[in-house]
Design a protein around this motif. Structure first.
Motif, short mmCIF file in Angstrom:
data_model
loop_
_atom_site.label_atom_id
_atom_site.label_comp_id
_atom_site.label_asym_id
_atom_site.label_seq_id
_atom_site.Cartn_x
_atom_site.Cartn_y
_atom_site.Cartn_z
N ASN A 163 0.77 -1.16 -0.02
CA ASN A 163 0.12 -0.09 0.20
C ASN A 163 0.96 1.24 0.08
O ASN A 163 1.35 1.75 1.00
CB ASN A 163 -0.75 0.12 1.41
N ASN A 164 1.45 1.54 -1.37
CA ASN A 164 2.23 2.70 -1.30
C ASN A 164 2.15 4.12 -0.85
O ASN A 164 2.81 4.78 -0.15
CB ASN A 164 2.73 2.89 -2.71
N ASN A 165 0.80 4.35 -0.80
CA ASN A 165 0.21 5.73 -0.61
C ASN A 165 -0.56 5.70 0.77
O ASN A 165 -1.53 6.77 0.96
CB ASN A 165 -0.39 6.44 -1.61
N ASN A 166 -0.66 4.63 1.59
CA ASN A 166 -1.27 4.64 2.77
C ASN A 166 -2.65 4.77 2.59
O ASN A 166 -3.68 5.62 3.41
CB ASN A 166 -0.78 5.69 3.84
N LEU A 167 -3.37 4.03 1.55
CA LEU A 167 -4.76 4.20 1.41
C LEU A 167 -5.58 3.42 2.42
O LEU A 167 -5.02 2.40 2.84
CB LEU A 167 -5.13 3.86 -0.13
N ALA A 168 -6.89 3.71 2.23
CA ALA A 168 -7.71 2.85 3.21
C ALA A 168 -8.24 1.77 2.62
O ALA A 168 -9.32 1.84 2.14
CB ALA A 168 -8.87 3.87 3.71
N LEU A 169 -7.60 0.73 2.73
CA LEU A 169 -7.86 -0.67 1.97
C LEU A 169 -8.94 -1.32 3.13
O LEU A 169 -8.82 -1.35 4.04
CB LEU A 169 -6.63 -1.33 1.70
N GLN A 170 -9.73 -2.00 2.10
CA GLN A 170 -10.70 -2.83 2.94
C GLN A 170 -10.79 -4.11 2.55
O GLN A 170 -10.98 -5.07 3.57
CB GLN A 170 -12.11 -2.13 2.59
N ASN A 171 -10.61 -4.47 1.64
CA ASN A 171 -10.94 -6.15 1.10
C ASN A 171 -10.02 -6.52 0.00
O ASN A 171 -9.95 -5.78 -0.93
CB ASN A 171 -12.35 -6.12 0.86
N ILE A 172 -9.66 -7.74 0.14
CA ILE A 172 -9.19 -8.52 -1.14
C ILE A 172 -10.02 -9.65 -1.43
O ILE A 172 -10.33 -10.59 -0.65
CB ILE A 172 -7.66 -8.75 -0.85
N SER A 173 -10.24 -9.96 -2.61
CA SER A 173 -10.94 -11.01 -3.23
C SER A 173 -10.20 -11.55 -4.35
O SER A 173 -9.68 -11.07 -5.14
CB SER A 173 -12.29 -10.95 -3.45
N ILE A 174 -10.28 -13.07 -4.17
CA ILE A 174 -9.73 -13.78 -5.64
C ILE A 174 -10.64 -14.72 -6.24
O ILE A 174 -11.37 -15.33 -5.65
CB ILE A 174 -8.31 -14.58 -5.00
N ALA A 175 -10.90 -14.48 -7.44
CA ALA A 175 -11.53 -15.21 -8.24
C ALA A 175 -10.95 -16.14 -9.50
O ALA A 175 -9.74 -15.47 -9.97
CB ALA A 175 -12.73 -14.30 -8.87
#
Length: 464
Positions: A403-415
């Motif tokens: 997370n290079n810019n310190n964004l507010a990440l919430q979820n990761i999904s893989i399909a």
């Protein structure tokens, strides 16, 4: 094709930051594969091997040990051999299919076969529909395909050598010594569900020369070596890739409903958009102007391998594009609605043919293997690479999300590539996240990272 030299294509490196066309090996263990087709509403792929075998590749990538059909009595010199296969539109009920091969005399044979009581094995009895005398061992064409009109289209090259020395592509005068050679350099169209006189097929009444003896089968003229052609499975448009001589490689598009006026695709008068030999020829405006063409010799390009207009659903970036390749450079080209070519994926080896599965997804053959065509960028990225980085690719047990810019990440999904979500995890707003993917089977997956504000970044990774 100008020359057939077969190599093995390996898995191409993937990129997650830009549109990239790449391949994923699907089936291996083939020999001199030159065509790939599927029966209507059938998930199996049938591979034509130049030496005389038709092999079945199942939907899981396995190849049946027993060939579907073995064709004997072939010449495989130069560009000759078993070259084409087409399944009847009603194959599921009548079991008929058609092949194009070169016999030991060097002549083109169009024959009908049928499937046996065992779905993976064909009967060995053939009905010969047509024999076309060939003066040389190259420029045989070889493709077969059923159009949306239900008729069988047969693409024949100009008979070979170079420069069409006998002028076969434009010739409409029957030579009594070689009457079938009038078919050379033409696109033929026949009705396999009827008969005409002593023929084992019928003549469509709409053929432009249907009432002229010796020319009845001809639908269009002016082809050099159509390697290959295909129909858009959704709207019936015909796309022809015609191999050039020394200046241009061309792509022709004819929209459905196909005209019945005796089209002239231009060779040997014109080579793509260039003049070749206009003695006794119509004006360029009175021929079919190529949808697009490209320069022979540019960056090593020298022989077109025709493909398909993409009608699948997995890769939005492929939509509304005709996808083909150059045989000599193994580059894959995408043609947009304006005829602009974008080159991608300069692969090792060669690309001998394209194939389409029941869902419209595309494959290539390189002689020894079948590979899926994939897009590694998706063009759905709302976040750029400077903000979120997913690595490594390929990956084995873990994925890292930086997370290079310190964004507010919430979820990761893989399909998986069918769209089924196989992994889902909430993630926190920290500099990097580690995701354990040991439970995933080997393959290609779509990874989507979402921020708390709803922005997403989607890319593909390989799990190895």
């Amino acid at each position: 094709m100008k020359k057939i030299i077969l190599f093995i294509i390996t898995l191409f490196a993937f990129s997650v930051s830009a549109q990239t066309v790449a391949v994923q090996t699907f089936a291996t263990g083939l020999s001199n594969a030159v065509a790939l087709v599927h029966p209507p509403a059938d998930s199996r792929l049938f591979v034509v091997q130049k030496g005389g075998l038709i092999r079945i590749v199942n939907s899981n990538g396995t190849i049946n040990a027993t060939p579907f059909l073995t064709v004997t009595g072939l010449s495989t010199e130069s560009e000759q051999g078993l070259l084409g296969l087409a399944f009847h539109p009603n194959y599921a009920t009548n079991g008929f299919f058609y092949i194009n091969y070169t016999n030991t005399a060097g002549d083109t044979i169009i024959a009908r076969y049928s499937v046996s009581a065992i779905p993976d094995i064909a009967n060995t009895t053939a009905t010969i529909l047509m024999t076309v005398d060939q003066p040389f061992n190259n420029h045989n064409g070889g493709s077969l395909a059923f159009g949306r009109d239900g008729f069988l289209y047969i693409g024949l090259g100009d008979g070979g050598s170079g420069g069409d020395p006998q002028g076969y592509s434009q010739n409409m005068t029957i030579d009594p010594n070689f009457p079938s050679r009038v078919m050379l350099g033409k696109m033929l169209r026949i009705d396999v569900d009827t008969t005409f006189g002593s023929l084992n097929y019928g003549i469509p009444s709409t053929n432009p020369y249907a009432t002229t003896a010796g020319l009845r089968e001809i639908w269009a003229i002016g082809l050099r070596n159509p390697w290959k052609y295909s129909f858009n499975r959704l709207n019936g448009d015909l796309w022809i890739a015609d191999v050039g001589q020394s200046t241009r490689e061309e792509i022709n598009k004819t929209t459905f409903p196909l005209p019945n006026i005796g089209l002239n695709y231009g060779w040997r008068c014109y080579e793509g958009t260039s003049v070749f030999n206009t003695s006794g020829c119509p004006t360029f405006a009175n021929t079919v102007v190529p949808f697009t063409d490209y320069v022979y010799g540019s960056n090593g390009r020298c022989s077109i391998t025709g493909g398909y207009f993409y009608t699948g659903t997995l890769y939005p970036n492929f939509a509304n594009k005709y996808i083909f390749a150059d045989y000599c450079t193994a580059e894959i080209g995408l043609v947009d609605a304006s005829g602009v070519i974008t080159w991608n994926a300069n692969l090792p080896g060669v690309i001998t043919s394209f194939g389409e599965d029941v869902n419209g997804e595309l494959y290539i053959t390189n002689g020894t293997s079948v590979s899926k065509l994939v897009d590694t960028s998706l063009s759905t990225i709302s976040l750029n690479e400077s903000e979120v980085t997913i690595f490594p690719n390929p990956a084995t047990n873990e994925l890292y999300i930086k997370n290079n810019n310190n964004l507010a990440l919430q979820n990761i999904s893989i399909a998986d590539l069918t769209g089924k979500v196989v992994f889902n995890q909430d993630i926190q707003n920290i500099d990097s996240n580690t995701v354990n993917i040991t439970s995933l089977a080997k393959g290609i997956y779509l990874v989507t990272v979402e921020t708390q504000s709803g922005l997403t970044a989607t890319s593909k990774i390989i799990k190895q």
